[in-house]
Motif scaffolding. Structure first.
Motif, short mmCIF file in Angstrom:
data_model
loop_
_atom_site.label_atom_id
_atom_site.label_comp_id
_atom_site.label_asym_id
_atom_site.label_seq_id
_atom_site.Cartn_x
_atom_site.Cartn_y
_atom_site.Cartn_z
N LEU A 171 56.57 41.06 69.63
CA LEU A 171 55.72 39.88 69.54
C LEU A 171 56.50 38.74 68.91
N ASP A 172 56.26 37.52 69.41
CA ASP A 172 56.92 36.33 68.87
C ASP A 172 56.75 36.31 67.34
N VAL A 173 57.83 36.05 66.62
CA VAL A 173 57.76 36.06 65.16
C VAL A 173 56.75 35.06 64.62
N LYS A 174 56.52 33.98 65.35
CA LYS A 174 55.52 33.01 64.91
C LYS A 174 54.13 33.64 64.91
N MET A 175 53.85 34.44 65.93
CA MET A 175 52.55 35.10 66.00
C MET A 175 52.45 36.22 64.96
N LYS A 176 53.58 36.84 64.62
CA LYS A 176 53.56 37.81 63.52
C LYS A 176 53.19 37.11 62.22
#
Length: 308
Positions: free
Chosen positions: A274-279
């Motif tokens: 998952l995109d680190v921003k969404m994490k």
């Protein structure tokens, strides 16, 4: 002979997760065909973006060692990764974290609400981030768990890498036009995503959005949010809610701690690619859930649902 595998940190129960098989720093993550027992959950229902090294580039593993500061073991600092906000490189290596709220003696003895502080750890028990609330005294003690807040998350170098901002809003299903929302920023104040509460008469429901307000994931909690002798799970699902891809769990910490403090433990699992921003936004969702349902002191009882 093979080397012994490190033990998981307290609070983790995923026996299928092998710390020794973590992807070395700098390598892109790849989600397996099954996740948390759901076939294909890592590759269907939503779009994810791996934040790793561009294709065609080979980066050797970097043998960083954990940093020890004032008796606390910190996760090794990963190298910068292209297109990844500074400080979020840690999240490319993680698909599970533990959030531990620190116990404040002043709150226990006097009931006076203090700024919350949290440790964010990986499965090896190494601290990844430290989070601290930044709210005025009057706001904390007058508004209680419903208070607006700014929560700053810093890395082991002391750099602020994530900022969470919660405005003053309602959280009851009786007020559908002014439900909870959380903004997630990275320095210098760049929005990376949002957590938005969705109206439902019985269930706690949230949507994780990216910086363009596009829906990425859904979160659904139980009808009765009551921590009696067992963990409370908020399921993280694809946008169409057909498959479960992760989980935010409020962990049972024992009768005395649950009864006399508001210090909570949470576990988060998310797709490794998952995109680190969404994490980062999922971490923000965990803090919002904590304040909405599990932040209580002295004469304030824990909420048990969205109808209150």
């Amino acid at each position: 002979l093979s080397a012994p595998k490190p033990d998981l940190a307290p609070g983790f129960s995923n026996v299928n997760y092998v710390p020794g098989n973590q992807v070395p720093y700098g390598y892109p993550q790849h989600v397996p065909g099954t996740y948390q027992g759901v076939p294909g959950a890592g590759s269907s229902g939503f779009q994810v973006q791996a934040m790793g090294v561009p294709a065609g580039h080979s980066v050797p593993p970097i043998l960083n060692q954990p940093t020890v500061k004032e008796g606390t073991i910190w996760m090794p600092v990963p190298p910068p990764i292209p297109n990844c906000p500074p400080g979020l490189e840690y999240l490319t290596q993680i698909d599970q974290i533990l959030i531990h709220q620190q116990i404040e003696l002043l709150e226990i003895l006097t009931g006076f609400e203090t700024n919350n502080k949290y440790e964010i750890k990986n499965t090896l028990g190494q601290r990844v981030y430290f989070a601290a609330e930044d709210t005025e005294c009057c706001t904390r003690n007058c508004c209680g768990p419903s208070r607006p807040f700014t929560l700053r998350i810093i890395d082991n170098l002391g750099h602020e890498v994530i900022t969470l901002q919660r405005p003053l809003r309602c959280s009851s299903c009786c007020f559908p036009c002014c439900l909870q929302e959380l903004e997630v920023h990275t320095p210098p104040g760049t929005p990376v995503g949002y957590v938005v509460q969705n109206w439902h008469p019985c269930l706690p429901k949230f949507t994780i959005q990216d910086e363009k307000r596009m829906d990425i994931l859904k979160i659904t909690g139980p009808c009765v949010v009551c921590s009696c002798w067992e963990d409370i799970n908020f399921e993280v699902k694809s946008v169409d809610e057909t498959c479960t891809v992760g989980r935010i769990s409020k962990q049972w910490t024992g009768f005395l701690k649950e009864a006399f403090t508001d210090a909570d433990n949470f576990g988060i699992t998310f797709p490794p690619d998952l995109d680190v921003k969404m994490k980062a936004v999922m971490i923000g969702a965990c803090f919002l859930i904590d304040f909405m349902f599990f932040e209580h002191t002295g004469d304030n009882q824990q909420r048990t649902g969205v109808w209150q």
